[in-house]
Motif scaffolding. Structure first.
Motif, short mmCIF file in Angstrom:
data_model
loop_
_atom_site.label_atom_id
_atom_site.label_comp_id
_atom_site.label_asym_id
_atom_site.label_seq_id
_atom_site.Cartn_x
_atom_site.Cartn_y
_atom_site.Cartn_z
N CYS A 146 0.98 -1.38 -0.04
CA CYS A 146 -0.49 0.23 0.00
C CYS A 146 0.75 1.01 0.23
O CYS A 146 1.81 1.53 0.09
CB CYS A 146 -0.44 0.21 1.16
N ILE A 147 1.06 2.47 -0.94
CA ILE A 147 1.43 3.55 -1.06
C ILE A 147 0.73 4.02 0.55
O ILE A 147 0.85 5.56 -0.15
CB ILE A 147 1.89 3.39 -2.55
N ALA A 148 -0.53 4.33 0.36
CA ALA A 148 -1.33 5.25 1.34
C ALA A 148 -1.94 6.18 0.46
O ALA A 148 -1.58 7.71 0.89
CB ALA A 148 -0.49 5.62 2.84
N CYS A 149 -2.23 6.82 -0.45
CA CYS A 149 -2.61 7.32 -1.69
C CYS A 149 -3.48 7.37 -1.30
O CYS A 149 -4.52 9.16 -1.77
CB CYS A 149 -2.59 7.11 -2.89
N ASN A 150 -4.56 7.23 -0.74
CA ASN A 150 -6.30 7.09 -0.14
C ASN A 150 -7.38 7.61 -1.57
O ASN A 150 -8.28 7.30 -1.54
CB ASN A 150 -5.97 7.98 0.69
N GLN A 151 -6.66 7.95 -3.26
CA GLN A 151 -7.82 7.78 -4.04
C GLN A 151 -8.52 7.03 -4.74
O GLN A 151 -9.19 7.34 -4.88
CB GLN A 151 -6.06 7.98 -5.37
N ALA A 152 -8.04 5.25 -4.53
CA ALA A 152 -9.62 4.57 -4.72
C ALA A 152 -9.39 3.61 -3.93
O ALA A 152 -10.90 3.85 -3.93
CB ALA A 152 -8.60 3.88 -5.86
N CYS A 153 -9.45 4.27 -2.46
CA CYS A 153 -10.23 3.40 -0.67
C CYS A 153 -10.63 4.19 -0.33
O CYS A 153 -11.69 4.26 -0.52
CB CYS A 153 -8.68 3.10 -0.69
N LEU A 154 -9.78 5.41 0.23
CA LEU A 154 -10.81 5.83 1.04
C LEU A 154 -11.52 7.54 0.29
O LEU A 154 -12.82 7.45 0.64
CB LEU A 154 -9.59 6.75 2.55
N ASP A 155 -10.63 7.62 -0.79
CA ASP A 155 -11.39 9.15 -1.16
C ASP A 155 -12.87 8.02 -2.48
O ASP A 155 -13.38 8.72 -1.95
CB ASP A 155 -10.52 9.60 -2.45
N HIS A 156 -12.75 7.20 -2.83
CA HIS A 156 -14.10 6.94 -3.37
C HIS A 156 -14.90 6.73 -2.16
O HIS A 156 -16.11 6.77 -2.32
CB HIS A 156 -13.96 5.74 -4.20
N VAL A 157 -14.49 5.39 -1.48
CA VAL A 157 -15.73 5.45 -0.22
C VAL A 157 -16.30 6.82 0.47
O VAL A 157 -17.19 6.79 0.13
CB VAL A 157 -15.40 4.88 1.27
N PHE A 158 -15.70 7.87 0.68
CA PHE A 158 -16.10 9.42 1.03
C PHE A 158 -17.12 9.94 0.14
O PHE A 158 -18.48 10.66 0.43
CB PHE A 158 -15.16 9.96 1.59
N ALA A 159 -16.84 9.49 -0.99
CA ALA A 159 -17.44 10.06 -2.36
C ALA A 159 -19.05 8.86 -2.49
O ALA A 159 -19.73 8.98 -3.87
CB ALA A 159 -17.55 10.50 -3.43
N GLY A 160 -18.81 7.92 -2.07
CA GLY A 160 -19.92 7.37 -2.16
C GLY A 160 -19.93 6.14 -3.67
O GLY A 160 -20.55 5.80 -3.85
N LYS A 161 -18.75 6.03 -3.87
CA LYS A 161 -18.48 4.99 -4.75
C LYS A 161 -17.78 3.42 -4.18
O LYS A 161 -17.51 3.67 -3.00
CB LYS A 161 -17.58 5.61 -5.64
N VAL A 162 -17.84 2.41 -5.28
CA VAL A 162 -17.06 1.05 -4.67
C VAL A 162 -15.70 1.77 -3.96
O VAL A 162 -14.80 2.28 -5.24
CB VAL A 162 -17.41 0.09 -5.71
#
Length: 114
Positions: free
Chosen positions: A71-87
């Motif tokens: 994990c590179i801790a970018c948060n771009q596809a995990c946390l950012d997606h979740v916060f935007a209501g995406k998978v």
């Protein structure tokens, strides 16, 4: 037990009587082991590292740490997606949370035809 990240420093030792869990940016088994060995925490919580590589523990146990997709801790596809209501997904493992949609098929091309 204790609490603290990779750098150590158990500020809660003796203050609380419940087991403490270390979290955040513990993205490699050797880091988790060192936190536990120092007594800084009673257990480790890892989430994003399992999106990056669901086989992280098996690879570590089998001595294949060099094969771990970290994990590179970018948060771009995990946390950012979740916060935007995406998978959720993972930039270093696009199959994360899409395993039934992005399948990997066995190579059927003969070695000499590649």
């Amino acid at each position: 037990g204790g609490g603290g990240g990779e750098e150590g420093g158990n500020k809660l030792d003796g203050v609380v009587s419940i087991p403490l869990c270390a979290t955040n940016r513990i993205n490699a088994p050797h880091v988790a082991e060192s936190v536990l060995a120092r007594g800084d925490s009673d257990l480790i919580s890892m989430a994003r590292p399992f999106l990056a590589d669901p086989e992280i523990l098996a690879k570590s146990r089998e001595g294949r740490e060099d094969e771990i997709n970290t994990c590179i801790a970018c948060n771009q596809a995990c946390l950012d997606h979740v916060f935007a209501g995406k998978v959720a997904s993972c930039l270093v493992n696009p199959r994360a949370c899409h395993e039934t949609e992005l399948t990997i098929e066995e190579d059927t091309v003969a070695e000499g035809e590649r």
